[in-house]
Design an enzyme around this catalytic site. Sequence first.
Site, PDB file in Angstrom:
ATOM      1  N   ILE A 126      41.188  10.586  49.831  1.00 22.85           N
ATOM      2  CA  ILE A 126      41.093  12.010  49.520  1.00 22.85           C
ATOM      3  C   ILE A 126      41.587  12.844  50.699  1.00 22.85           C
ATOM      4  O   ILE A 126      41.921  14.018  50.536  1.00 22.85           O
ATOM      5  CB  ILE A 126      39.651  12.441  49.141  1.00 22.85           C
ATOM      6  CG1 ILE A 126      38.699  12.306  50.331  1.00 22.85           C
ATOM      7  CG2 ILE A 126      39.148  11.681  47.928  1.00 22.85           C
ATOM      8  CD1 ILE A 126      37.338  12.937  50.093  1.00 22.85           C
ATOM      9  N   ASP A 127      41.655  12.243  51.892  1.00 20.76           N
ATOM     10  CA  ASP A 127      42.033  12.995  53.092  1.00 20.76           C
ATOM     11  C   ASP A 127      43.532  13.244  53.203  1.00 20.76           C
ATOM     12  O   ASP A 127      43.958  14.047  54.043  1.00 20.76           O
ATOM     13  CB  ASP A 127      41.559  12.256  54.346  1.00 20.76           C
ATOM     14  CG  ASP A 127      40.044  12.216  54.459  1.00 20.76           C
ATOM     15  OD1 ASP A 127      39.403  13.189  54.037  1.00 20.76           O
ATOM     16  OD2 ASP A 127      39.516  11.208  54.957  1.00 20.76           O
ATOM     17  N   ARG A 162      26.146  37.986  53.263  1.00 18.57           N
ATOM     18  CA  ARG A 162      25.967  36.957  54.276  1.00 18.57           C
ATOM     19  C   ARG A 162      27.271  36.189  54.483  1.00 18.57           C
ATOM     20  O   ARG A 162      28.147  36.161  53.608  1.00 18.57           O
ATOM     21  CB  ARG A 162      24.849  35.982  53.883  1.00 18.57           C
ATOM     22  CG  ARG A 162      25.078  35.244  52.583  1.00 18.57           C
ATOM     23  CD  ARG A 162      24.124  34.050  52.443  1.00 18.57           C
ATOM     24  NE  ARG A 162      22.738  34.430  52.363  1.00 18.57           N
ATOM     25  CZ  ARG A 162      21.959  34.302  51.289  1.00 18.57           C
ATOM     26  NH1 ARG A 162      22.479  33.820  50.153  1.00 18.57           N
ATOM     27  NH2 ARG A 162      20.695  34.641  51.314  1.00 18.57           N
ATOM     28  N   GLY A 170      37.068  15.489  56.129  1.00 19.59           N
ATOM     29  CA  GLY A 170      38.265  15.485  56.964  1.00 19.59           C
ATOM     30  C   GLY A 170      37.891  15.095  58.378  1.00 19.59           C
ATOM     31  O   GLY A 170      37.526  15.945  59.189  1.00 19.59           O
ATOM     32  N   ARG A 171      37.959  13.804  58.670  1.00 15.43           N
ATOM     33  CA  ARG A 171      37.533  13.286  59.978  1.00 15.43           C
ATOM     34  C   ARG A 171      38.528  13.655  61.076  1.00 15.43           C
ATOM     35  O   ARG A 171      38.170  14.257  62.084  1.00 15.43           O
ATOM     36  CB  ARG A 171      37.384  11.772  59.892  1.00 15.43           C
ATOM     37  CG  ARG A 171      37.051  11.091  61.202  1.00 15.43           C
ATOM     38  CD  ARG A 171      37.009   9.585  61.040  1.00 15.43           C
ATOM     39  NE  ARG A 171      36.004   9.198  60.073  1.00 15.43           N
ATOM     40  CZ  ARG A 171      34.702   9.059  60.351  1.00 15.43           C
ATOM     41  NH1 ARG A 171      34.280   9.285  61.579  1.00 15.43           N
ATOM     42  NH2 ARG A 171      33.859   8.698  59.427  1.00 15.43           N
ATOM     43  N   GLU A 221      34.904  18.452  58.551  1.00 19.82           N
ATOM     44  CA  GLU A 221      33.791  17.807  59.246  1.00 19.82           C
ATOM     45  C   GLU A 221      34.144  17.382  60.667  1.00 19.82           C
ATOM     46  O   GLU A 221      33.273  17.278  61.533  1.00 19.82           O
ATOM     47  CB  GLU A 221      33.311  16.588  58.459  1.00 19.82           C
ATOM     48  CG  GLU A 221      34.365  15.501  58.313  1.00 19.82           C
ATOM     49  CD  GLU A 221      33.904  14.333  57.449  1.00 19.82           C
ATOM     50  OE1 GLU A 221      32.690  14.107  57.373  1.00 19.82           O
ATOM     51  OE2 GLU A 221      34.769  13.659  56.868  1.00 19.82           O
ATOM     52  N   ARG A 265      24.850  31.081  56.316  1.00 18.36           N
ATOM     53  CA  ARG A 265      24.376  29.825  55.718  1.00 18.36           C
ATOM     54  C   ARG A 265      25.496  28.787  55.725  1.00 18.36           C
ATOM     55  O   ARG A 265      26.681  29.129  55.642  1.00 18.36           O
ATOM     56  CB  ARG A 265      23.921  30.063  54.267  1.00 18.36           C
ATOM     57  CG  ARG A 265      22.751  31.024  54.127  1.00 18.36           C
ATOM     58  CD  ARG A 265      21.447  30.390  54.579  1.00 18.36           C
ATOM     59  NE  ARG A 265      20.323  31.292  54.438  1.00 18.36           N
ATOM     60  CZ  ARG A 265      19.614  31.444  53.326  1.00 18.36           C
ATOM     61  NH1 ARG A 265      19.939  30.747  52.243  1.00 18.36           N
ATOM     62  NH2 ARG A 265      18.592  32.276  53.295  1.00 18.36           N
ATOM     63  N   GLN A 273      32.953  15.676  46.702  1.00 15.53           N
ATOM     64  CA  GLN A 273      34.415  15.730  46.721  1.00 15.53           C
ATOM     65  C   GLN A 273      35.045  14.410  46.273  1.00 15.53           C
ATOM     66  O   GLN A 273      36.202  14.381  45.868  1.00 15.53           O
ATOM     67  CB  GLN A 273      34.910  16.059  48.137  1.00 15.53           C
ATOM     68  CG  GLN A 273      34.537  17.446  48.603  1.00 15.53           C
ATOM     69  CD  GLN A 273      34.606  17.566  50.118  1.00 15.53           C
ATOM     70  OE1 GLN A 273      35.638  17.923  50.671  1.00 15.53           O
ATOM     71  NE2 GLN A 273      33.516  17.255  50.798  1.00 15.53           N
TER      72      GLN A 273
END
Length: 341
Positions: A126-127, A162, A170-171, A221, A265, A273
């Site tokens: 997925i990346d 807010r 996504g590493r 991420e 938030r 995902q």
Amino acid sequence: MRVGVLTGGGDCPGLNAVIRAVVRKGINDYGYEFVGFRDGWRGPLEGDTMPLDRAAVRGILPRGGTILGSSRTNLMKIEGGVERVKDNMAGLGIDALVAIGGEDTLGVAARLTERGVNVVGVPKTIDNDLNATDYTFGFDTAVNIATEAIDRLHTTAESHHRALVVEVMGRHAGWIALHSGMAAGANAILIPERPFDIDEVVGWVESRFKTQYAPIIVVAEGAHPKDGQMELATGETDSFGHVRLGGIGQRLADEIEKRTGKEARSVVLGHVQRGGTPSAFDRVLATRLGVQAIDAVHDRDWGKMVALQGTDIVRVELSAATDELKTVPTERYAEAEVFFG
């Protein structure tokens, strides 16, 4: 010919479409017999198989996940792992292997090819971070899921005035963040390839609030500040040495709230995902890759991966896909920056 099929690494929508295409064309056009290995590289390592015939692949095109199961087993770190795989394949009468996976699964496939195992690879993640292919199946579905979520979050953010920080997968590559953020009109997109300045991010948030609209920040991420390291949820690593990431979204929301005085938030989309039915694009791409993969097996073109380049499916060396990750280039990120703030 008797062909083994496995799916390794993280699951994603479209895996079943590949399996279906490989089996259907292999049986119909070439008269091959197929065996499914369960749970990635654990299957050939332990000789754990399941039947893979027409009946087994009937009706699986729209299903997410994988009927074969998956795992992050790294047989290269298991003593005698390669020889066990070769012995099990010989014992089962397996002549060739179709490996469907991302950088880790296909990295193992490349190593096995060097040691005399007949392997053809199919790119899955997925990346969208595999080199030598323009897109991997699963990416389009993940982007659509993230985009829909961000669209929904816009309305609740506006209602409560807010800031919302949306953490996506996504590493090391920020493709999901880039595409979903652009598609959903995010006010900032933070990716691993571009360490961010927290002061600049706060400035974008405050600018957005001044227009009476609520800001949405999309963060991969693996994104991290200029003077910091990747935010870790735990110190745990998998068998391929990847540290489990997560937490940057909450850290960013806390910092935004502290600096602006506005409520902020964090929303972590996480494994949603990966799940569910694949998009039409991913179903077609996965099917085309599967058809071309079994053609490569028929041609005995070992050590190759089928890939999308332009609108064509081509064959490339497995090493070309796995030696280096495909990351977001500066010029692509610059297109998104136009809309920040």
